[in-house]
Design a protein around this motif. Structure first.
Motif, PDB file in Angstrom:
ATOM      1  N   GLU A  28      -4.481   7.458  -2.508  1.00  0.00           N
ATOM      2  CA  GLU A  28      -3.758   6.195  -2.532  1.00  0.00           C
ATOM      3  C   GLU A  28      -3.203   5.946  -3.928  1.00  0.00           C
ATOM      4  O   GLU A  28      -3.739   6.441  -4.921  1.00  0.00           O
ATOM      5  N   GLN A  30       0.299   5.427   0.329  1.00  0.00           N
ATOM      6  CA  GLN A  30      -0.708   6.428   0.674  1.00  0.00           C
ATOM      7  C   GLN A  30      -0.055   7.769   0.968  1.00  0.00           C
ATOM      8  O   GLN A  30       1.076   7.827   1.452  1.00  0.00           O
ATOM      9  N   HIS A  46      -2.094   2.764  -6.353  1.00  0.00           N
ATOM     10  CA  HIS A  46      -2.233   1.323  -6.486  1.00  0.00           C
ATOM     11  C   HIS A  46      -1.355   0.770  -7.610  1.00  0.00           C
ATOM     12  O   HIS A  46      -1.192   1.407  -8.643  1.00  0.00           O
ATOM     13  N   GLN A 105       0.834  -1.204   0.000  1.00  0.00           N
ATOM     14  CA  GLN A 105       0.000   0.000   0.000  1.00  0.00           C
ATOM     15  C   GLN A 105       0.872   1.259   0.000  1.00  0.00           C
ATOM     16  O   GLN A 105       1.839   1.354   0.754  1.00  0.00           O
TER      17      GLN A 105
END
Length: 325
Positions: A160, A148, A162, A146
């Motif tokens: 975020e 962020q 991805h 992840q």
């Protein structure tokens, strides 16, 4: 035994020597590749070190979760226990320092006041990458892949990013604030649009990548791969422009200060070269016995700060040292 005090006193002199009082020290002349000073004994490995842009403050993070802050002008030093275990990454911007650790926390410390100004927990996901955008935003990357971005003033998630298929190992925000780069354990380098969060470019197949960075213009990216090479590319193209076979082991860390590129291999050496001429400015074996387990640093001018293990005849009495080269 309990860790020794971090309250050490040292001063920098006009002749470029550095004196340390209150701890064992090692001082040599400032000659290319030779040790200038040792900044005290630690009972835990040093995981990262960084200096502020004005070169006044040195910040050191260790495996026990502590952060030591040294004022290189006044000699004052303070220790902050920000984490309960190993700190994976450290990034200093302005007068704030961001850390990510295996306890799943990302924290930001104000170096002037010693106040913790931001913290975020990722349960069960070690934070192995942090990158500050000035003193207002923090990007974090963790074991779950992840990435962020957080607003440090509002204490809220901004967006975020991805695309990572494995644990994130490093993050970098371009100086022009157009891109965010992440590297991971799968050997991927991902380039995102900083504002939208969209994946815009990707490099694959280089082994685990611990570190990457942008040059000061933001027009080029550099990353060290599992083959010991440093690679240069444009964030908008998948073509590798240059490849320097600098190390014999995986590149632990890479950083650019001015026109100098500084890299450290996991178990070979520290290397500094000029990006324009390609000339080697420093090449020192700081990551072999007795200087095992060097983890990066940051360099300024002709100085390089490293953390190492100094072996003794009794393994229980081994000491970890911060050294200036």
């Amino acid at each position: 035994p309990p860790p020794p005090s971090f309250f050490l006193f040292f001063s920098v002199f006009r002749d470029s020597s550095l004196r340390l009082v209150g701890s064992e020290m090692c001082i040599r002349d400032r000659v290319k590749g030779e040790r200038l000073a040792t900044l005290g004994d630690f009972y835990r490995p040093i995981m990262a070190a960084a200096t502020t842009n004005d070169d006044r403050t040195l910040v050191v993070a260790d495996e026990a979760g502590a952060v030591a802050v040294y004022d290189l002008v006044t000699g004052e030093a303070n220790q902050f226990h920000l984490h309960t275990c190993c700190i994976s990454k450290l990034h200093v911007e302005g007068q704030v320092a961001a850390t990510g650790a295996h306890d799943g926390w990302a924290r930001v410390l104000n170096l002037d006041s010693g106040e913790e100004i931001f913290s975020m927990n990722f349960p069960g996901a070690p934070v192995q990458a942090v990158s500050l955008d000035g003193e207002n935003f923090l990007a974090t990357g963790n074991y779950l892949g992840q990435v962020q971005l957080y607003d440090l003033k509002k204490h809220e998630l901004v967006r975020e990013y991805h695309g990572n298929t494995s644990s994130v190992r490093s993050l970098a925000i371009s100086p022009c604030r157009r891109y965010l780069m992440s590297t991971n354990e799968s050997g991927e380098v991902l380039i995102f649009d900083y504002e939208s969060g969209d994946l815009s470019n990707q490099f694959k197949g280089f082994g685990i990548i611990y570190s990457g960075c942008f040059d000061e213009s933001g027009k080029f990216v550099y990353f060290g791969d599992g083959l010991g090479c440093i690679r240069k590319a444009r964030p908008t193209s998948r073509k590798i422009l240059r490849c320097w076979p600098t190390h014999t082991t995986n590149v632990r860390s890479i950083n650019i200060r001015g026109n100098q590129l500084i890299s450290i291999g996991i178990s070979d050496k520290a290397h500094v070269f000029d990006l324009s001429s390609g000339e080697t400015l420093l090449d020192c074996a700081v990551n072999t016995k007795p200087y095992h387990r060097v983890a990066f640093t940051n360099a300024s001018g002709t100085r390089l700060v490293t953390g190492c293990l100094l072996y003794t005849s009794d393994a229980a009495d081994d000491r970890y040292k911060v050294e200036v080269w």
